[in-house]
Each structure stands twice: as structure tokens, then as C-alpha cells.
Design a protein around this motif. Structure first.
Motif, PDB file in Angstrom:
ATOM      1  N   PRO A 140      -3.346 -11.180  -6.423  1.00  0.00           N
ATOM      2  CA  PRO A 140      -2.790 -10.214  -5.461  1.00  0.00           C
ATOM      3  C   PRO A 140      -2.251  -8.938  -6.098  1.00  0.00           C
ATOM      4  O   PRO A 140      -2.300  -7.866  -5.471  1.00  0.00           O
ATOM      5  CB  PRO A 140      -1.654 -10.998  -4.785  1.00  0.00           C
ATOM      6  N   ALA A 141      -1.748  -9.017  -7.337  1.00  0.00           N
ATOM      7  CA  ALA A 141      -1.216  -7.810  -7.975  1.00  0.00           C
ATOM      8  C   ALA A 141      -2.332  -6.801  -8.220  1.00  0.00           C
ATOM      9  O   ALA A 141      -2.131  -5.584  -8.065  1.00  0.00           O
ATOM     10  CB  ALA A 141      -0.520  -8.169  -9.298  1.00  0.00           C
ATOM     11  N   LEU A 142      -3.518  -7.287  -8.568  1.00  0.00           N
ATOM     12  CA  LEU A 142      -4.652  -6.376  -8.768  1.00  0.00           C
ATOM     13  C   LEU A 142      -5.077  -5.774  -7.429  1.00  0.00           C
ATOM     14  O   LEU A 142      -5.342  -4.567  -7.342  1.00  0.00           O
ATOM     15  CB  LEU A 142      -5.824  -7.104  -9.426  1.00  0.00           C
ATOM     16  N   ALA A 143      -5.130  -6.603  -6.389  1.00  0.00           N
ATOM     17  CA  ALA A 143      -5.495  -6.097  -5.058  1.00  0.00           C
ATOM     18  C   ALA A 143      -4.524  -5.011  -4.614  1.00  0.00           C
ATOM     19  O   ALA A 143      -4.932  -3.988  -4.037  1.00  0.00           O
ATOM     20  CB  ALA A 143      -5.521  -7.241  -4.051  1.00  0.00           C
ATOM     21  N   SER A 144      -3.244  -5.200  -4.882  1.00  0.00           N
ATOM     22  CA  SER A 144      -2.227  -4.211  -4.516  1.00  0.00           C
ATOM     23  C   SER A 144      -2.410  -2.918  -5.315  1.00  0.00           C
ATOM     24  O   SER A 144      -2.298  -1.808  -4.767  1.00  0.00           O
ATOM     25  CB  SER A 144      -0.849  -4.817  -4.764  1.00  0.00           C
ATOM     26  N   LEU A 145      -2.714  -3.065  -6.616  1.00  0.00           N
ATOM     27  CA  LEU A 145      -2.968  -1.883  -7.447  1.00  0.00           C
ATOM     28  C   LEU A 145      -4.164  -1.104  -6.918  1.00  0.00           C
ATOM     29  O   LEU A 145      -4.120   0.135  -6.809  1.00  0.00           O
ATOM     30  CB  LEU A 145      -3.207  -2.320  -8.898  1.00  0.00           C
ATOM     31  N   VAL A 146      -5.250  -1.804  -6.591  1.00  0.00           N
ATOM     32  CA  VAL A 146      -6.457  -1.145  -6.086  1.00  0.00           C
ATOM     33  C   VAL A 146      -6.156  -0.414  -4.778  1.00  0.00           C
ATOM     34  O   VAL A 146      -6.608   0.717  -4.561  1.00  0.00           O
ATOM     35  CB  VAL A 146      -7.595  -2.175  -5.918  1.00  0.00           C
ATOM     36  N   GLN A 147      -5.364  -1.027  -3.911  1.00  0.00           N
ATOM     37  CA  GLN A 147      -4.995  -0.361  -2.656  1.00  0.00           C
ATOM     38  C   GLN A 147      -4.212   0.919  -2.928  1.00  0.00           C
ATOM     39  O   GLN A 147      -4.466   1.969  -2.316  1.00  0.00           O
ATOM     40  CB  GLN A 147      -4.171  -1.307  -1.774  1.00  0.00           C
ATOM     41  N   ASP A 148      -3.265   0.846  -3.871  1.00  0.00           N
ATOM     42  CA  ASP A 148      -2.485   2.035  -4.219  1.00  0.00           C
ATOM     43  C   ASP A 148      -3.380   3.126  -4.800  1.00  0.00           C
ATOM     44  O   ASP A 148      -3.196   4.320  -4.510  1.00  0.00           O
ATOM     45  CB  ASP A 148      -1.390   1.689  -5.231  1.00  0.00           C
ATOM     46  N   MET A 162       0.840  -1.177   0.000  1.00  0.00           N
ATOM     47  CA  MET A 162       0.000   0.000   0.000  1.00  0.00           C
ATOM     48  C   MET A 162       0.877   1.228   0.000  1.00  0.00           C
ATOM     49  O   MET A 162       1.837   1.317   0.732  1.00  0.00           O
ATOM     50  CB  MET A 162      -1.008  -0.092   1.145  1.00  0.00           C
ATOM     51  N   ALA A 163       0.496   2.158  -0.897  1.00  0.00           N
ATOM     52  CA  ALA A 163       1.382   3.295  -1.102  1.00  0.00           C
ATOM     53  C   ALA A 163       0.636   4.414  -1.828  1.00  0.00           C
ATOM     54  O   ALA A 163      -0.258   4.149  -2.623  1.00  0.00           O
ATOM     55  CB  ALA A 163       2.588   2.878  -1.934  1.00  0.00           C
ATOM     56  N   VAL A 164       1.046   5.639  -1.495  1.00  0.00           N
ATOM     57  CA  VAL A 164       0.620   6.786  -2.281  1.00  0.00           C
ATOM     58  C   VAL A 164       1.600   6.929  -3.437  1.00  0.00           C
ATOM     59  O   VAL A 164       2.798   7.102  -3.214  1.00  0.00           O
ATOM     60  CB  VAL A 164       0.593   8.068  -1.421  1.00  0.00           C
ATOM     61  N   ARG A 165       1.110   6.833  -4.645  1.00  0.00           N
ATOM     62  CA  ARG A 165       1.978   6.856  -5.830  1.00  0.00           C
ATOM     63  C   ARG A 165       1.927   8.240  -6.477  1.00  0.00           C
ATOM     64  O   ARG A 165       0.932   8.963  -6.363  1.00  0.00           O
ATOM     65  CB  ARG A 165       1.489   5.800  -6.827  1.00  0.00           C
ATOM     66  N   PRO A 166       2.995   8.627  -7.195  1.00  0.00           N
ATOM     67  CA  PRO A 166       2.954   9.892  -7.936  1.00  0.00           C
ATOM     68  C   PRO A 166       1.864   9.843  -9.014  1.00  0.00           C
ATOM     69  O   PRO A 166       1.664   8.808  -9.648  1.00  0.00           O
ATOM     70  CB  PRO A 166       4.343   9.983  -8.578  1.00  0.00           C
ATOM     71  N   ILE A 167       1.165  10.972  -9.185  1.00  0.00           N
ATOM     72  CA  ILE A 167       0.111  11.076 -10.205  1.00  0.00           C
ATOM     73  C   ILE A 167       0.698  11.740 -11.450  1.00  0.00           C
ATOM     74  O   ILE A 167       1.279  12.827 -11.363  1.00  0.00           O
ATOM     75  CB  ILE A 167      -1.082  11.890  -9.668  1.00  0.00           C
ATOM     76  N   LEU A 168       0.563  11.069 -12.592  1.00  0.00           N
ATOM     77  CA  LEU A 168       1.067  11.615 -13.851  1.00  0.00           C
ATOM     78  C   LEU A 168       0.253  12.847 -14.225  1.00  0.00           C
ATOM     79  O   LEU A 168      -0.954  12.893 -14.008  1.00  0.00           O
ATOM     80  CB  LEU A 168       0.963  10.584 -14.973  1.00  0.00           C
ATOM     81  N   LYS A 169       0.935  13.817 -14.826  1.00  0.00           N
ATOM     82  CA  LYS A 169       0.257  15.042 -15.248  1.00  0.00           C
ATOM     83  C   LYS A 169       0.148  15.093 -16.768  1.00  0.00           C
ATOM     84  O   LYS A 169       0.950  14.478 -17.494  1.00  0.00           O
ATOM     85  CB  LYS A 169       1.010  16.269 -14.734  1.00  0.00           C
ATOM     86  N   MET A 170      -0.865  15.850 -17.232  1.00  0.00           N
ATOM     87  CA  MET A 170      -1.131  16.007 -18.660  1.00  0.00           C
ATOM     88  C   MET A 170       0.153  16.396 -19.396  1.00  0.00           C
ATOM     89  O   MET A 170       0.845  17.327 -18.975  1.00  0.00           O
ATOM     90  CB  MET A 170      -2.208  17.072 -18.878  1.00  0.00           C
ATOM     91  N   GLY A 171       0.434  15.711 -20.463  1.00  0.00           N
ATOM     92  CA  GLY A 171       1.682  15.855 -21.200  1.00  0.00           C
ATOM     93  C   GLY A 171       2.496  14.584 -21.155  1.00  0.00           C
ATOM     94  O   GLY A 171       3.294  14.321 -22.060  1.00  0.00           O
ATOM     95  N   ASP A 172       2.270  13.788 -20.102  1.00  0.00           N
ATOM     96  CA  ASP A 172       2.948  12.488 -20.019  1.00  0.00           C
ATOM     97  C   ASP A 172       2.304  11.524 -21.013  1.00  0.00           C
ATOM     98  O   ASP A 172       1.085  11.307 -20.958  1.00  0.00           O
ATOM     99  CB  ASP A 172       2.815  11.940 -18.593  1.00  0.00           C
TER     100      ASP A 172
END
Ligand code: NI
Length: 173
Positions: free
Chosen positions: A26-34, A1-11
Motif C-alpha cells: 500500500p505504501a507504493l500505491a500511495s506514492l504512485v497516487q501522489d 492522495m495528495a499534491v506534494r511540493p516539487i523539489l527544485k534544483m539545488g535541493d
């Protein structure tokens, strides 16, 4: 579980058409948590996997309580939506303000379908099938657009109704 950087317009990763999910492990569960952690940290109304650089058809939205970024908006139930299919119901559209965590500091008036049916799966692969309208329908359309490589300014028709939040709403408390 982690706060991930949010991509900005232009990326360029925001312009991809996302891939369908085939593995509900589990990889999907981890993505959903992030996604949940990142959305909560930013007080977002929704977040799509491409916004954190993940090329999969996964969105989360809703909170079950009023959102500080949209305090007057109706409450939308907390939802994880995988592999969504949207079907507009009727011809009616509504124009209203939208913002996006990938387009920070700006808001624009965006036309959306007033009513629609959305189908897909939840994080466990169980089917979701809902008919919604208004703000709930708007949020679903906005988030699912991210899976098509589309950001809300690309849906706008009147660019006089696009600007910086602090200028547009300077007269509001
Ligand atoms: Ni967005």
C-alpha cells in the motif's frame, strides 16, 4: 492522495541515487497516487519519486492525451515504472528541447538516445518490457535520470541552447 511540493534544483535530495523498491504494498500505491496527482496538477509529462523527496526508484510518465506543456509531442501511454533498466539500441542520438518541473521556467536542448529498451515493473510488480523511440524514449531517459541524481542540464552539450522559456519561445504563439 495528495499534491506534494516539487523539489527544485539545488535541493541535495535531487542528487541522490534512488533505492530499489522491494515492497509493492500500500505504501507504493500511495506514492504512485501522489506522483500522479502532483504531475497532473503541474501539467507535467512525467515525474520521478526523488522530485517529491522520496528516495525510491519510481517514475510516472505519459498521459494518453496531448500535454499542454508539450502540445506538439506524440502521446505517450500512461506508465508507472519501478526499478527501471534502460538499454540504448543503436548509436543514434537526437537533440531536442526538454524542461523539468524541478527546473521551472527553463528549457534546454538535450541529446538523448533515439531508440531504447526499458524494463522494470509496474505498481503491482508485474514486468514491463518495451522498445520505444523518439519522444517516448526521451521522456523515459529524462525521468530515469532523476533516479541517478541527474537533471537534464547535466546532459547538455551546448549551453547557448539553454534559457528561459518566455525568451526562447517569445516569437511563437
Ligand atoms: Ni524532470
Amino acid at each position: 492522495m495528495a499534491v506534494r511540493p516539487i523539489l527544485k534544483m539545488g535541493d541535495p535530495r535531487l542528487w541522490r541515487v534512488a533505492q530499489p523498491v522491494t515492497d509493492f504494498g500500500p505504501a507504493l500505491a500511495s506514492l504512485v497516487q501522489d506522483l500522479h496527482d502532483t504531475m497532473a496538477a503541474a501539467s507535467g509529462a512525467g515525474l520521478a519519486a526523488p522530485q517529491i523527496g522520496v528516495d525510491l526508484q519510481v517514475v510516472v510518465f505519459g498521459s494518453g492525451q496531448p500535454n499542454p506543456r508539450y502540445p506538439d509531442a506524440p502521446v505517450v501511454p500512461p506508465t508507472v515504472l519501478v526499478n527501471p533498466v534502460l538499454t540504448p539500441l543503436g548509436d543514434a542520438q537526437q537533440i531536442d528541447w526538454e524542461g523539468c518541473l524541478s527546473v521551472p521556467g527553463l528549457r534546454g536542448q538535450v541529446p538523448r538516445w533515439q531508440r531504447l529498451r526499458y524494463q522494470g515493473q509496474d505498481a503491482q510488480g508485474q514486468p514491463i518490457d518495451r522498445t520505444v523511440e523518439g519522444f517516448h524514449a526521451r521522456v523515459v531517459q529524462h525521468e530515469c535520470d532523476h533516479l541517478l541524481g541527474t537533471l537534464y542540464p547535466m546532459r547538455m552539450s551546448d549551453f547557448t541552447q539553454f534559457g528561459f522559456t518566455e525568451v526562447l519561445f517569445q516569437n511563437l504563439a
